[in-house]
Design a protein around this motif. Structure first.
Motif, PDB file in Angstrom:
ATOM      1  N   ALA A 324      12.840  40.882 -22.679  1.00 11.47           N
ATOM      2  CA  ALA A 324      12.591  40.659 -24.102  1.00 11.47           C
ATOM      3  C   ALA A 324      11.333  41.380 -24.551  1.00 11.47           C
ATOM      4  O   ALA A 324      11.254  41.855 -25.690  1.00 11.47           O
ATOM      5  N   ALA A 325      10.333  41.476 -23.680  1.00 14.34           N
ATOM      6  CA  ALA A 325       9.076  42.139 -24.046  1.00 14.34           C
ATOM      7  C   ALA A 325       9.300  43.605 -24.383  1.00 14.34           C
ATOM      8  O   ALA A 325       8.799  44.118 -25.392  1.00 14.34           O
ATOM      9  N   GLU A 326      10.071  44.294 -23.547  1.00 21.06           N
ATOM     10  CA  GLU A 326      10.359  45.698 -23.816  1.00 21.06           C
ATOM     11  C   GLU A 326      11.141  45.839 -25.121  1.00 21.06           C
ATOM     12  O   GLU A 326      10.784  46.646 -25.995  1.00 21.06           O
ATOM     13  N   ALA A 327      12.189  45.054 -25.286  1.00 17.43           N
ATOM     14  CA  ALA A 327      13.023  45.152 -26.482  1.00 17.43           C
ATOM     15  C   ALA A 327      12.267  44.738 -27.728  1.00 17.43           C
ATOM     16  O   ALA A 327      12.431  45.337 -28.800  1.00 17.43           O
ATOM     17  N   ALA A 328      11.432  43.696 -27.621  1.00 16.26           N
ATOM     18  CA  ALA A 328      10.683  43.209 -28.791  1.00 16.26           C
ATOM     19  C   ALA A 328       9.686  44.248 -29.264  1.00 16.26           C
ATOM     20  O   ALA A 328       9.513  44.458 -30.476  1.00 16.26           O
ATOM     21  N   ASN A 329       9.007  44.902 -28.334  1.00 16.85           N
ATOM     22  CA  ASN A 329       8.069  45.955 -28.713  1.00 16.85           C
ATOM     23  C   ASN A 329       8.796  47.134 -29.351  1.00 16.85           C
ATOM     24  O   ASN A 329       8.350  47.688 -30.361  1.00 16.85           O
ATOM     25  N   MET A 330       9.916  47.524 -28.769  1.00 19.61           N
ATOM     26  CA  MET A 330      10.697  48.620 -29.338  1.00 19.61           C
ATOM     27  C   MET A 330      11.223  48.260 -30.724  1.00 19.61           C
ATOM     28  O   MET A 330      11.228  49.092 -31.638  1.00 19.61           O
ATOM     29  N   ALA A 331      11.680  47.019 -30.886  1.00 22.72           N
ATOM     30  CA  ALA A 331      12.203  46.580 -32.176  1.00 22.72           C
ATOM     31  C   ALA A 331      11.128  46.594 -33.242  1.00 22.72           C
ATOM     32  O   ALA A 331      11.356  47.041 -34.371  1.00 22.72           O
ATOM     33  N   LYS A 332       9.952  46.098 -32.877  1.00 25.35           N
ATOM     34  CA  LYS A 332       8.849  46.074 -33.844  1.00 25.35           C
ATOM     35  C   LYS A 332       8.474  47.488 -34.245  1.00 25.35           C
ATOM     36  O   LYS A 332       8.249  47.784 -35.424  1.00 25.35           O
ATOM     37  N   TYR A 333       8.401  48.396 -33.295  1.00 20.74           N
ATOM     38  CA  TYR A 333       8.080  49.796 -33.580  1.00 20.74           C
ATOM     39  C   TYR A 333       9.140  50.411 -34.499  1.00 20.74           C
ATOM     40  O   TYR A 333       8.823  51.003 -35.532  1.00 20.74           O
ATOM     41  N   ALA A 334      10.400  50.269 -34.121  1.00 22.86           N
ATOM     42  CA  ALA A 334      11.484  50.904 -34.868  1.00 22.86           C
ATOM     43  C   ALA A 334      11.612  50.329 -36.273  1.00 22.86           C
ATOM     44  O   ALA A 334      11.838  51.062 -37.245  1.00 22.86           O
ATOM     45  N   ALA A 335      11.463  49.018 -36.398  1.00 25.02           N
ATOM     46  CA  ALA A 335      11.592  48.384 -37.705  1.00 25.02           C
ATOM     47  C   ALA A 335      10.464  48.806 -38.633  1.00 25.02           C
ATOM     48  O   ALA A 335      10.677  49.033 -39.830  1.00 25.02           O
ATOM     49  N   ALA A 336       9.264  48.912 -38.083  1.00 28.32           N
ATOM     50  CA  ALA A 336       8.127  49.336 -38.901  1.00 28.32           C
ATOM     51  C   ALA A 336       8.334  50.748 -39.429  1.00 28.32           C
ATOM     52  O   ALA A 336       8.135  51.019 -40.626  1.00 28.32           O
ATOM     53  N   GLU A 337       8.728  51.662 -38.554  1.00 26.48           N
ATOM     54  CA  GLU A 337       8.917  53.052 -38.969  1.00 26.48           C
ATOM     55  C   GLU A 337      10.068  53.174 -39.972  1.00 26.48           C
ATOM     56  O   GLU A 337       9.966  53.912 -40.962  1.00 26.48           O
ATOM     57  N   ALA A 338      11.153  52.450 -39.731  1.00 22.62           N
ATOM     58  CA  ALA A 338      12.288  52.501 -40.652  1.00 22.62           C
ATOM     59  C   ALA A 338      11.915  51.932 -42.012  1.00 22.62           C
ATOM     60  O   ALA A 338      12.283  52.480 -43.065  1.00 22.62           O
TER      61      ALA A 338
END
Length: 396
Positions: A324-338
């Motif tokens: 979850a840590a890897e996915a949560a960090n990736m999700a936060k990054y991707a959502a912010a940029e989008a």
């Protein structure tokens, strides 16, 4: 076999119904309500209270303590839909997601009974204090310290001293879950520890930080000068607090992604509606690729971010903290940029109207930017992925 059973990203009927119910609540309030409250220096009390009564705020918390018995998937769904309606509740990120999760996972039975019912129905709000002026993203430099006042073998008090910065919503919170450190009697080293501090405790003060952000929730500097706390203000074990802390930070990143996804959806909806209606030549401006393509690109990036957010929530709810840590960090990054890209494209689509009060797009320029720096910066997410996912060495 249903599509939801084959593919976990096809939502169940229960989740679809929850999404529809939250969307209906969001439409009842909407951006006009949100912005009026922000401009008048008021809080979103009516929306918070109604969301709590409907069971939306505590949907992730255990049923035996008044929650919905679901998980982070459902809680992130709630915040996404409210944000997509233009009325996101920032305190959902900290009160039920971080604080509620940590207490439900690591608190004593007495602590769960004391705090979780109020966190679930919104009658008790808890802020979260980790960031310090001289620590930044380096949690190992936290100097807020709790020392025992009394025999370590008895029900001693704690004396908490330190400072925190950029803590959201302290003026509307009943307590703050503070990340401090305690001295290990065996080694003399400082270990991370979590304490529930009432906002009216003697020695606890806070002051607002002037911000050029138009939001109902304010940011605060906290000051703790020998704040006396009972022994059971400590949540969990002293020597396990770092793991407990990360158990709260994964939900924080998932919820930050949910808020960014919802904000992006709001901006996209406004822009596409305008692009369909605005006509200055032979066809609406949405027929022109210079307008259509940035919005289409933003839609794709937003959907990809949402999928990663859902993956993170599913992994977390399944108990896979590391995954979850890897996915949560990736999700936060991707959502912010989008979200940032979509808000920019939406403002550009509306032209001069994108900067008017009537259309409500200009405040989103600053609001969307928050997701790139908080609760963890884009660069620290990239560091995490480089070191944890790729096995690259640290540079710091």
């Amino acid at each position: 076999m249903t599509a939801a059973q084959i593919n976990p990203f096809v939502e169940t009927d229960e989740r679809k119904q929850l999404r529809a119910a939250v969307a209906a609540l969001g439409e009842t309030y909407g951006q006009d309500y949100f912005m009026a409250k922000a401009r008048n220096g008021e809080k979103l009390d009516e929306l918070w209270s109604e969301a709590g009564k409907l069971g939306f705020l505590g949907v992730n918390l255990p049923e035996e303590y008044g929650g919905g018995g679901a998980g982070m998937y459902e809680l992130s769904l709630v915040l996404e839909e409210l944000s997509a309606a233009g009325s996101g509740l920032l305190m959902m990120v900290v009160s039920p997601a971080i604080c509620g999760t940590i207490i439900s996972r690591f608190g004593t039975e007495t602590q769960k009974q004391r705090w979780l019912p109020g966190l679930a129905d919104g009658t008790f709000t808890m802020a979260f204090g980790i960031t310090e002026p001289d620590a930044g993203s380096n949690a190992h430099r936290i100097i807020t310290t709790a020392r025992r006042d009394g025999d370590a073998g008895t029900e001693h008090d704690w004396l908490l001293t330190g400072r925190k910065i950029y803590i959201s919503g302290v003026d509307q919170a009943d307590a703050v879950l503070i990340v401090g450190r305690t001295e290990d009697a065996r080694t003399g080293k400082l270990a991370p520890a979590l304490f529930v501090v009432p906002t009216d405790a003697p020695g606890f003060t806070y002051q607002p930080i002037p911000m050029d952000l138009l939001t109902p929730e304010k940011q605060f500097m906290l000051f703790m000068d020998d704040v006396r706390l009972p022994y059971d203000a400590l949540v969990g074990q002293e020597d396990a607090a770092l793991l407990q802390l990360f158990a709260g930070l994964n939900p924080e990143r998932i919820m930050a992604a949910a808020m960014a996804v919802g904000l992006g959806r709001f901006a996209l909806a406004r822009a596409t509606r305008y692009a369909k209606e605005r006509q200055v030549w032979k066809a609406p401006i949405g027929a022109h690729q210079a307008i259509a393509h940035p919005l289409a690109k933003g839609k794709i990036e937003l959907e990809l971010a949402k999928l990663m957010m859902q993956k993170a929530a599913l992994l977390y709810d399944a108990g896979d903290d590391m995954g979850a840590a890897e996915a949560a960090n990736m999700a936060k990054y991707a959502a912010a940029e989008a979200s940032i890209g979509l808000v920019d494209a939406a403002v550009h689509t509306l032209g001069g109207s994108g900067l008017t009060t009537e259309y409500g797009m200009a405040p989103l320029l600053a609001m969307s930017r928050i997701a790139r720096v908080a609760p963890v910066s884009r660069e620290m997410v990239l560091n995490f992925v480089a070191q944890t996912s790729l096995g690259l060495p640290k540079s710091y």
